[in-house]
Motif scaffolding. Structure first.
Motif, PDB file in Angstrom:
ATOM      1  N   GLN A 128     -33.429 -19.991  30.001  1.00 33.43           N
ATOM      2  CA  GLN A 128     -33.548 -18.514  29.441  1.00 33.43           C
ATOM      3  C   GLN A 128     -32.437 -18.344  28.503  1.00 33.43           C
ATOM      4  O   GLN A 128     -31.379 -18.815  28.248  1.00 33.43           O
ATOM      5  CB  GLN A 128     -33.379 -17.175  30.632  1.00 33.43           C
ATOM      6  N   SER A 129     -32.577 -16.768  27.275  1.00 33.80           N
ATOM      7  CA  SER A 129     -32.318 -16.991  26.026  1.00 33.80           C
ATOM      8  C   SER A 129     -30.924 -16.393  26.568  1.00 33.80           C
ATOM      9  O   SER A 129     -30.534 -15.520  27.695  1.00 33.80           O
ATOM     10  CB  SER A 129     -32.799 -16.825  24.866  1.00 33.80           C
ATOM     11  N   LEU A 130     -29.661 -16.556  26.219  1.00 30.44           N
ATOM     12  CA  LEU A 130     -28.541 -15.580  26.156  1.00 30.44           C
ATOM     13  C   LEU A 130     -28.512 -14.371  25.560  1.00 30.44           C
ATOM     14  O   LEU A 130     -28.529 -14.034  24.962  1.00 30.44           O
ATOM     15  CB  LEU A 130     -27.029 -16.945  26.018  1.00 30.44           C
ATOM     16  N   LEU A 180     -14.844 -21.089  29.823  1.00 29.74           N
ATOM     17  CA  LEU A 180     -15.869 -20.648  29.428  1.00 29.74           C
ATOM     18  C   LEU A 180     -17.796 -19.856  30.100  1.00 29.74           C
ATOM     19  O   LEU A 180     -18.626 -19.371  29.561  1.00 29.74           O
ATOM     20  CB  LEU A 180     -16.947 -22.008  28.404  1.00 29.74           C
ATOM     21  N   ALA A 181     -17.889 -19.846  31.018  1.00 22.51           N
ATOM     22  CA  ALA A 181     -18.813 -18.932  31.680  1.00 22.51           C
ATOM     23  C   ALA A 181     -18.078 -18.128  31.903  1.00 22.51           C
ATOM     24  O   ALA A 181     -19.643 -17.212  32.387  1.00 22.51           O
ATOM     25  CB  ALA A 181     -18.877 -20.081  33.578  1.00 22.51           C
ATOM     26  N   SER A 182     -17.034 -17.811  32.281  1.00 23.15           N
ATOM     27  CA  SER A 182     -16.057 -16.361  32.724  1.00 23.15           C
ATOM     28  C   SER A 182     -16.522 -15.389  31.066  1.00 23.15           C
ATOM     29  O   SER A 182     -17.171 -14.501  31.319  1.00 23.15           O
ATOM     30  CB  SER A 182     -15.135 -16.344  32.702  1.00 23.15           C
ATOM     31  N   ASN A 183     -16.680 -16.176  29.889  1.00 26.28           N
ATOM     32  CA  ASN A 183     -16.843 -15.726  28.517  1.00 26.28           C
ATOM     33  C   ASN A 183     -18.789 -15.136  28.630  1.00 26.28           C
ATOM     34  O   ASN A 183     -18.590 -14.447  28.303  1.00 26.28           O
ATOM     35  CB  ASN A 183     -16.113 -16.865  27.530  1.00 26.28           C
ATOM     36  N   LEU A 184     -19.313 -16.274  28.741  1.00 27.90           N
ATOM     37  CA  LEU A 184     -21.061 -16.341  28.635  1.00 27.90           C
ATOM     38  C   LEU A 184     -20.527 -14.908  29.427  1.00 27.90           C
ATOM     39  O   LEU A 184     -22.176 -14.253  28.828  1.00 27.90           O
ATOM     40  CB  LEU A 184     -21.191 -17.531  29.030  1.00 27.90           C
TER      41      LEU A 184
END
Length: 94
Positions: free
Chosen positions: A92-94, A45-49
């Motif tokens: 902070q927003s993505l 999930l971190a990689s995808n984000l």
């Protein structure tokens, strides 16, 4: 995860969503997963984000991460992960 999935997400029980299916399969706190499995999901999930964001990663960040894995206790490494997740989600927003 000491609180149920719905505490952290938009999931409501029995809504026939992916989150409901995950909760049914693995428990409301993912108690039916090993820590290794949970960390694998976190990594994916971190990689995808991260791949959704513009820009690159400075080489010094990779060096800092290597130092963290070599010099910090497992507890401190998990603490860093928790801090970063909180900062990314709420700071902070993505």
């Amino acid at each position: 995860m000491s609180k149920p999935l719905g505490y952290y997400t938009s999931h409501t029980p029995d809504d026939n969503s992916l989150l409901a299916k995950l909760e049914e399969e693995y428990g409301s706190t993912f108690e039916k997963m090993t820590n290794r499995e949970k960390l694998s999901i976190l990594m994916i999930l971190a990689s995808n984000l991260g791949n959704q964001l513009d820009g690159g990663v400075r080489g010094e960040i990779y060096a800092a991460a290597r130092e963290m894995t070599n010099q910090l206790s497992l507890s401190d490494q998990a603490g860093i992960m928790e801090a970063i997740i909180s900062q990314v989600r709420w700071g902070q927003s993505l």
